[in-house]
Design a protein around this motif. Structure first.
Motif, PDB file in Angstrom:
ATOM      1  N   PRO A 119      -1.687 -38.306 -42.605  1.00  0.00           N
ATOM      2  CA  PRO A 119      -0.992 -37.404 -43.528  1.00  0.00           C
ATOM      3  C   PRO A 119       0.391 -37.014 -42.990  1.00  0.00           C
ATOM      4  CG  PRO A 119      -2.482 -36.136 -42.174  1.00  0.00           C
ATOM      5  CD  PRO A 119      -2.667 -37.579 -41.767  1.00  0.00           C
ATOM      6  N   THR A 120       1.253 -36.594 -43.903  1.00  0.00           N
ATOM      7  CA  THR A 120       2.504 -36.006 -43.448  1.00  0.00           C
ATOM      8  C   THR A 120       2.199 -34.739 -42.651  1.00  0.00           C
ATOM      9  OG1 THR A 120       2.649 -34.922 -45.594  1.00  0.00           O
ATOM     10  CG2 THR A 120       4.028 -36.860 -45.252  1.00  0.00           C
ATOM     11  N   ARG A 121       3.094 -34.417 -41.742  1.00  0.00           N
ATOM     12  CA  ARG A 121       2.923 -33.221 -40.917  1.00  0.00           C
ATOM     13  C   ARG A 121       4.206 -32.404 -40.979  1.00  0.00           C
ATOM     14  NH1 ARG A 121       1.651 -34.924 -35.107  1.00  0.00           N
ATOM     15  NH2 ARG A 121       3.469 -36.259 -35.488  1.00  0.00           N
ATOM     16  N   ILE A 122       4.055 -31.112 -40.899  1.00  0.00           N
ATOM     17  CA  ILE A 122       5.203 -30.219 -40.930  1.00  0.00           C
ATOM     18  C   ILE A 122       5.277 -29.406 -39.645  1.00  0.00           C
ATOM     19  CG2 ILE A 122       5.188 -30.020 -43.450  1.00  0.00           C
ATOM     20  CD1 ILE A 122       3.992 -27.158 -43.017  1.00  0.00           C
ATOM     21  N   GLU A 123       6.467 -28.966 -39.366  1.00  0.00           N
ATOM     22  CA  GLU A 123       6.682 -27.993 -38.303  1.00  0.00           C
ATOM     23  C   GLU A 123       6.606 -26.612 -38.943  1.00  0.00           C
ATOM     24  OE1 GLU A 123      10.341 -26.491 -35.424  1.00  0.00           O
ATOM     25  OE2 GLU A 123      10.696 -27.904 -37.062  1.00  0.00           O
ATOM     26  N   PRO A 124       5.513 -25.893 -38.777  1.00  0.00           N
ATOM     27  CA  PRO A 124       5.455 -24.555 -39.382  1.00  0.00           C
ATOM     28  C   PRO A 124       6.570 -23.669 -38.834  1.00  0.00           C
ATOM     29  CG  PRO A 124       3.278 -25.259 -38.650  1.00  0.00           C
ATOM     30  CD  PRO A 124       4.266 -26.235 -38.074  1.00  0.00           C
ATOM     31  N   ILE A 125       7.203 -22.942 -39.717  1.00  0.00           N
ATOM     32  CA  ILE A 125       8.249 -22.008 -39.312  1.00  0.00           C
ATOM     33  C   ILE A 125       7.571 -20.704 -38.933  1.00  0.00           C
ATOM     34  CG2 ILE A 125      10.392 -20.888 -39.967  1.00  0.00           C
ATOM     35  CD1 ILE A 125      10.428 -24.003 -39.752  1.00  0.00           C
ATOM     36  N   ARG A 126       7.726 -20.342 -37.680  1.00  0.00           N
ATOM     37  CA  ARG A 126       6.984 -19.207 -37.137  1.00  0.00           C
ATOM     38  C   ARG A 126       7.938 -18.066 -36.791  1.00  0.00           C
ATOM     39  NH1 ARG A 126       4.073 -23.686 -34.669  1.00  0.00           N
ATOM     40  NH2 ARG A 126       1.883 -23.623 -35.319  1.00  0.00           N
ATOM     41  N   GLY A 127       7.496 -16.876 -37.125  1.00  0.00           N
ATOM     42  CA  GLY A 127       8.287 -15.706 -36.780  1.00  0.00           C
ATOM     43  C   GLY A 127       8.073 -14.589 -37.774  1.00  0.00           C
ATOM     44  N   TRP A 128       9.055 -13.703 -37.839  1.00  0.00           N
ATOM     45  CA  TRP A 128       8.980 -12.522 -38.685  1.00  0.00           C
ATOM     46  C   TRP A 128      10.138 -12.538 -39.682  1.00  0.00           C
ATOM     47  CZ3 TRP A 128       4.956  -9.091 -38.432  1.00  0.00           C
ATOM     48  CH2 TRP A 128       4.113  -9.221 -37.327  1.00  0.00           C
ATOM     49  N   VAL A 129       9.805 -12.229 -40.923  1.00  0.00           N
ATOM     50  CA  VAL A 129      10.794 -12.182 -42.001  1.00  0.00           C
ATOM     51  C   VAL A 129      10.925 -10.741 -42.461  1.00  0.00           C
ATOM     52  CG1 VAL A 129      11.324 -12.907 -44.363  1.00  0.00           C
ATOM     53  CG2 VAL A 129      10.333 -14.544 -42.730  1.00  0.00           C
ATOM     54  N   LEU A 130      12.164 -10.327 -42.703  1.00  0.00           N
ATOM     55  CA  LEU A 130      12.435  -8.972 -43.179  1.00  0.00           C
ATOM     56  C   LEU A 130      13.155  -9.051 -44.517  1.00  0.00           C
ATOM     57  CD1 LEU A 130      12.399  -5.866 -42.506  1.00  0.00           C
ATOM     58  CD2 LEU A 130      14.740  -6.216 -41.649  1.00  0.00           C
ATOM     59  N   LEU A 131      12.565  -8.432 -45.544  1.00  0.00           N
ATOM     60  CA  LEU A 131      13.189  -8.326 -46.855  1.00  0.00           C
ATOM     61  C   LEU A 131      13.743  -6.924 -47.025  1.00  0.00           C
ATOM     62  CD1 LEU A 131      10.618 -10.134 -49.184  1.00  0.00           C
ATOM     63  CD2 LEU A 131      12.328 -11.103 -47.646  1.00  0.00           C
ATOM     64  N   LYS A 132      14.976  -6.851 -47.486  1.00  0.00           N
ATOM     65  CA  LYS A 132      15.656  -5.561 -47.611  1.00  0.00           C
ATOM     66  C   LYS A 132      15.978  -5.273 -49.071  1.00  0.00           C
ATOM     67  CE  LYS A 132      18.324  -7.512 -44.543  1.00  0.00           C
ATOM     68  NZ  LYS A 132      19.469  -7.845 -43.653  1.00  0.00           N
ATOM     69  N   GLN A 133      16.123  -3.980 -49.370  1.00  0.00           N
ATOM     70  CA  GLN A 133      16.570  -3.508 -50.685  1.00  0.00           C
ATOM     71  C   GLN A 133      15.565  -3.815 -51.799  1.00  0.00           C
ATOM     72  OE1 GLN A 133      20.612  -4.583 -51.650  1.00  0.00           O
ATOM     73  NE2 GLN A 133      21.281  -4.459 -49.523  1.00  0.00           N
ATOM     74  N   LEU A 134      14.260  -3.732 -51.525  1.00  0.00           N
ATOM     75  CA  LEU A 134      13.256  -3.873 -52.580  1.00  0.00           C
ATOM     76  C   LEU A 134      13.044  -2.500 -53.206  1.00  0.00           C
ATOM     77  CD1 LEU A 134      10.590  -6.259 -50.980  1.00  0.00           C
ATOM     78  CD2 LEU A 134      12.589  -6.828 -52.366  1.00  0.00           C
ATOM     79  N   GLU A 135      13.753  -2.244 -54.262  1.00  0.00           N
ATOM     80  CA  GLU A 135      13.781  -0.906 -54.857  1.00  0.00           C
ATOM     81  C   GLU A 135      12.414  -0.511 -55.418  1.00  0.00           C
ATOM     82  OE1 GLU A 135      16.819  -0.906 -57.777  1.00  0.00           O
ATOM     83  OE2 GLU A 135      18.420  -1.462 -56.384  1.00  0.00           O
ATOM     84  N   GLY A 136      11.929   0.645 -55.014  1.00  0.00           N
ATOM     85  CA  GLY A 136      10.698   1.205 -55.561  1.00  0.00           C
ATOM     86  C   GLY A 136       9.430   0.540 -55.103  1.00  0.00           C
ATOM     87  N   ALA A 137       9.486  -0.378 -54.134  1.00  0.00           N
ATOM     88  CA  ALA A 137       8.290  -1.085 -53.693  1.00  0.00           C
ATOM     89  C   ALA A 137       7.363  -0.153 -52.924  1.00  0.00           C
ATOM     90  CB  ALA A 137       8.676  -2.274 -52.820  1.00  0.00           C
ATOM     91  N   VAL A 138       6.068  -0.235 -53.251  1.00  0.00           N
ATOM     92  CA  VAL A 138       5.060   0.508 -52.500  1.00  0.00           C
ATOM     93  C   VAL A 138       4.128  -0.428 -51.732  1.00  0.00           C
ATOM     94  CG1 VAL A 138       5.124   2.479 -54.060  1.00  0.00           C
ATOM     95  CG2 VAL A 138       3.518   0.612 -54.503  1.00  0.00           C
ATOM     96  N   ASP A 139       4.212  -1.719 -52.044  1.00  0.00           N
ATOM     97  CA  ASP A 139       3.439  -2.699 -51.285  1.00  0.00           C
ATOM     98  C   ASP A 139       4.052  -4.077 -51.546  1.00  0.00           C
ATOM     99  OD1 ASP A 139       1.601  -3.736 -49.575  1.00  0.00           O
ATOM    100  OD2 ASP A 139      -0.157  -3.305 -50.798  1.00  0.00           O
ATOM    101  N   LEU A 140       3.760  -5.003 -50.640  1.00  0.00           N
ATOM    102  CA  LEU A 140       4.245  -6.377 -50.765  1.00  0.00           C
ATOM    103  C   LEU A 140       3.106  -7.310 -50.382  1.00  0.00           C
ATOM    104  CD1 LEU A 140       6.646  -8.350 -51.235  1.00  0.00           C
ATOM    105  CD2 LEU A 140       7.118  -8.173 -48.781  1.00  0.00           C
ATOM    106  N   GLU A 141       2.636  -8.108 -51.343  1.00  0.00           N
ATOM    107  CA  GLU A 141       1.576  -9.077 -51.109  1.00  0.00           C
ATOM    108  C   GLU A 141       2.205 -10.437 -50.791  1.00  0.00           C
ATOM    109  OE1 GLU A 141      -0.879  -9.152 -54.553  1.00  0.00           O
ATOM    110  OE2 GLU A 141      -1.630  -7.107 -54.272  1.00  0.00           O
ATOM    111  N   VAL A 142       1.834 -11.023 -49.665  1.00  0.00           N
ATOM    112  CA  VAL A 142       2.408 -12.283 -49.194  1.00  0.00           C
ATOM    113  C   VAL A 142       1.315 -13.346 -49.212  1.00  0.00           C
ATOM    114  CG1 VAL A 142       3.566 -13.450 -47.282  1.00  0.00           C
ATOM    115  CG2 VAL A 142       4.016 -11.013 -47.731  1.00  0.00           C
ATOM    116  N   THR A 143       1.503 -14.390 -50.028  1.00  0.00           N
ATOM    117  CA  THR A 143       0.491 -15.430 -50.165  1.00  0.00           C
ATOM    118  C   THR A 143       1.095 -16.792 -49.864  1.00  0.00           C
ATOM    119  OG1 THR A 143      -0.587 -14.149 -51.929  1.00  0.00           O
ATOM    120  CG2 THR A 143      -1.213 -16.464 -51.701  1.00  0.00           C
TER     121      THR A 143
END
Length: 728
Positions: free
Chosen positions: A665-689
């Motif tokens: 099968p094809t293989r990928i290099e998973p991108i590892r680390g931490w992502v920061l999203l800014k300016q999400l107005e009115g957000a009370v939660d963020l679901e990451v799938t």
């Protein structure tokens, strides 16, 4: 050596010290189109009904528009079938899968290439892993190439009907790779291959091209009940693919040495065709020049009064008297332009074609493009092709484009765009294998939108066959099983098709005199790609770039001090370079943000996206999945891509090509680390799938709200895309 060349060389040398991209282990990740179902991550919301439902695409104000006057940007792919498990014209069931998948990925145009090949697949002539030529429309087992195969035609008809239903426009190529057979009555049919350049002037070849166009374009598709000449889903018809008389002349392919048994040194003409071309040139001289001038040309060429003026070879250009050089160049330009406009008239007047027409494509960047534009600009749409380090023509491959902005693919392509004409790039790619291919789509889409182009078609998306396709990248160009490029197609569609990146605020227009264009053909290759001495190659990354006129005053002197970073005049794009860190491009708009290149070394972010990434090279794109900006969107799409390889793939010592190629099968290099999203107005939660290779959800990941924004971890499991749901 120019300053631009020195800059590119310095960055290339810096790359050698940087070494291969990424150090993370590669993980299996197979793209599976057949198991993919509609989901919230799809871009079907961009589709507004069947393609052409409002009428024919037209050119207005220098751009493509729909029949009701709305701007149309084509984010497309080429259709091909070079590898096992693929088909240029798939069976009906697979055609529906292909059409539906393109709509989900945000693709709204398909360019059909190689329809003029035989149904019977033959051993491939392209170097590398390609194993056969695509199976086209021409009936097999005959002594000529003049009959269309009914079964193949039915496959085309059904595929076009399904693409139309899914909102995908069509670009039909007429002459691409047709091989002529003894029964066609073509001189030296066994020698000429696809007969490039010869198709412009040999009478039988012209007759056969018109016959093929008539057979295809007047054929009634039973699934749409419309012939192709009157099919509004057909946005564009292309007369010739990468085929130019002027290119042959400039590349020394008019030698006339192509005879049976002779060595093949690139391309050439058989003696019959060179004699015919020479006769046509001398007949043209007799019609357009006074006898005294023709006599002088004979004298300059060193031939007697009863001899023909011979054709110049490329090695004679520099020393040729201007009078002789200009006359021959004018002849080729007129020959080329008259053929293209005449064929366009045949399509529109005689066959009733209502689609826009492209003549041929600017595609060779070490020769100037302006001479060809004198021909192609007489038609509806200007088109160009480009590859970052094509395996057939690049020596030092596998270097990042972000390290060489002045010679980037986008700068090359901008040389052909003209004011007042729609501009498309109908073939483009950063071919596999490459450690850096993840840079291509976000950069191409962003700068294509900045330059206000009308169409981009990646080469190629080979339709897969159920039960036969293998989860491996089968050749240099196929996107279909490439986990990186498949993941990025939607992000590119939003950047370009939705125009998340704004057009340049200022467009710098160039004019050329007739003599400048003539003399450009004698300039050294070091003046590529613009062949406009003194033109600052950073300019297309800062402002729009177009040609205003090809028969006007001389080119103005342009001034643009070198900058680092190179910032677009909209402020949305910034290209950073460093011999120590490598290159990085940031894209910062209301609905899309991206970090592309050596993200880890720079530690930069945008107003909405930043990341702490372990991988040295990657592309992160964040896009709103509705019409609202990122700050107020309910759904967001994050792509995180780096390297991809086949299992068992082994690089050579220079890390420029692979042997063996590898398999599934094809293989990928998973991108590892931490992502920061800014300016999400009115957000009370963020679901990451995270999503798998069929865009199905994997185990959800947690995000946490910090003072700076919403942070979450990526790379804990193999994924290239993440669906982000904002809870308010």
């Amino acid at each position: 050596m120019s300053a631009a060349r020195r800059s590119g060389l310095g960055l290339a040398l810096a790359l050698l010290a940087l070494g291969p991209a990424g150090a993370a282990d590669l993980q299996p990740f197979a793209v599976d189109h057949f198991r993919r179902a509609d989901s919230d991550a799809d871009l079907r919301f961009l589709t507004e009904g069947p393609a052409g439902s409002h009428g024919f695409v037209r050119a207005e104000g220098g751009h493509l528009v729909t029949a009701d006057g709305r701007r149309l940007r084509l984010w497309g792919v080429n259709d091909a079938g070079f590898t096992p498990g693929s088909a240029l014209l798939p069976p009906h069931a697979d055609a529906e899968v292909y059409a539906a998948e393109l709509e989900r990925l945000g693709v709204n145009a398909v360019r059909f290439q190689f329809l003029d090949l035989s149904k019977e697949q033959q051993p491939g002539t392209t170097s590398g892993p390609m194993t056969s030529t695509p199976s086209g429309l021409i009936a097999a087992g005959r002594n000529d190439s003049r009959e269309l195969d009914p079964g193949q035609l039915d496959r085309l008809d059904f595929l076009v009907a399904r693409l139309k239903a899914h909102g995908v426009y069509i670009d039909l190529n007429l002459n691409v790779g047709r091989r002529y057979l003894p029964g066609d009555g073509v001189p030296d049919a066994e020698l000429i291959g696809p007969a490039k350049a010869m198709t412009y002037f040999e009478p039988r070849l012209i007759e056969l091209q018109k016959e093929y166009a008539r057979e295809l374009l007047t054929h009634v598709n039973p699934y749409t009940r419309t012939d192709y000449a009157h099919e509004p889903a057909v946005a564009i018809v292309e007369i010739l693919n990468e085929n130019s008389v002027l290119e042959f002349w400039q590349r020394n392919w008019f030698r006339g040495e192509l005879v049976p048994g002779a060595p093949r040194h690139q391309l050439d003409l058989p003696p019959h065709y060179k004699a015919l071309l020479t006769r046509l040139y001398n007949d043209w001289l007799a019609r357009t020049r006074p006898p005294a001038e023709v006599a002088r040309l004979r004298t300059l060429a060193g031939v007697g009064p009863d001899r023909e003026v011979p054709i110049l070879q490329r090695q004679e250009f520099d020393e040729a008297p201007a009078e002789r050089f200009y006359a021959e160049g004018e002849f080729y330009a007129q020959l080329e332009g008259d053929f293209l406009t005449g064929f366009e008239a045949y399509l529109k007047r005689d066959l009733g074609v209502r689609s826009l027409v492209i003549g041929t494509n600017d595609h060779t960047y070490w020769i100037p493009g302006m001479p060809l534009l004198r021909s192609t600009s007489r038609l509806d749409v200007i088109d160009a092709h480009g590859y970052w380090q094509h395996p057939a023509i690049s020596g030092r491959r596998n270097t990042p484009m972000v390290n060489d902005p002045e010679h980037s693919l986008m700068v090359k392509l901008t040389r052909s765009a003209m004011a007042g004409r729609p501009f498309t790039s109908s073939e483009v790619n950063e071919p596999f294998p490459s450690d850096y291919e993840c840079e291509l789509i976000p950069l191409l889409a962003a700068y294509g939108a900045f330059q206000d182009w009308d169409g981009i078609f990646l080469y190629a998306m080979e339709p897969k066959l159920a039960g036969s396709a293998k989860p491996a990248i089968g050749d240099h160009f196929d996107l279909a099983q490439d986990p990186v490029k498949i993941a990025q197609l939607p992000a590119g569609a939003l950047l370009f098709r939705r125009a998340d990146v704004s057009p340049a605020r200022r467009v710098v227009e160039r004019t050329y005199s007739r003599r400048e264009i003539d003399e450009s053909m004698r300039l050294p290759e070091s003046e590529d790609p613009y062949f406009t001495p003194g033109f600052p190659l950073q300019l297309p990354l800062v402002h729009g770039s177009r040609i205003l006129a090809l028969d006007a005053g001389p080119t103005a002197a342009f001034s643009l001090p070198p900058a680092d970073p190179i910032v677009s005049d909209t402020g949305q794009l910034a290209w950073h370079t460093s011999e120590r860190e490598g290159g990085l491009v940031t894209i910062d708009t209301e609905r899309s943000s991206a970090l592309v290149g050596f993200v880890k070394g720079w530690g930069l972010g945008t107003s909405r996206l930043s990341a702490e990434i372990a991988n040295r090279f990657c592309a992160l794109t964040l896009s709103s999945l509705d019409a609202r900006p990122i700050s107020r969107a309910a759904l967001l799409l994050l792509t995180a891509t780096g390297r991809t390889e086949n299992t068992g793939q082994v690089w050579n010592a220079r890390r420029t090509m692979t042997d063996p190629w590898g398999g599934p099968p094809t293989r990928i290099e998973p991108i590892r680390g931490w992502v920061l999203l800014k300016q999400l107005e009115g957000a009370v939660d963020l679901e990451v799938t995270p999503l798998d290779g069929a865009s199905r959800p994997l185990a959800a990941q947690a995000a946490r709200h910090l003072e700076a924004g919403w942070e979450f971890q990526i790379g804990q499991q193999p994924a290239t895309s993440y669906l982000l749901r904002v809870i308010r």
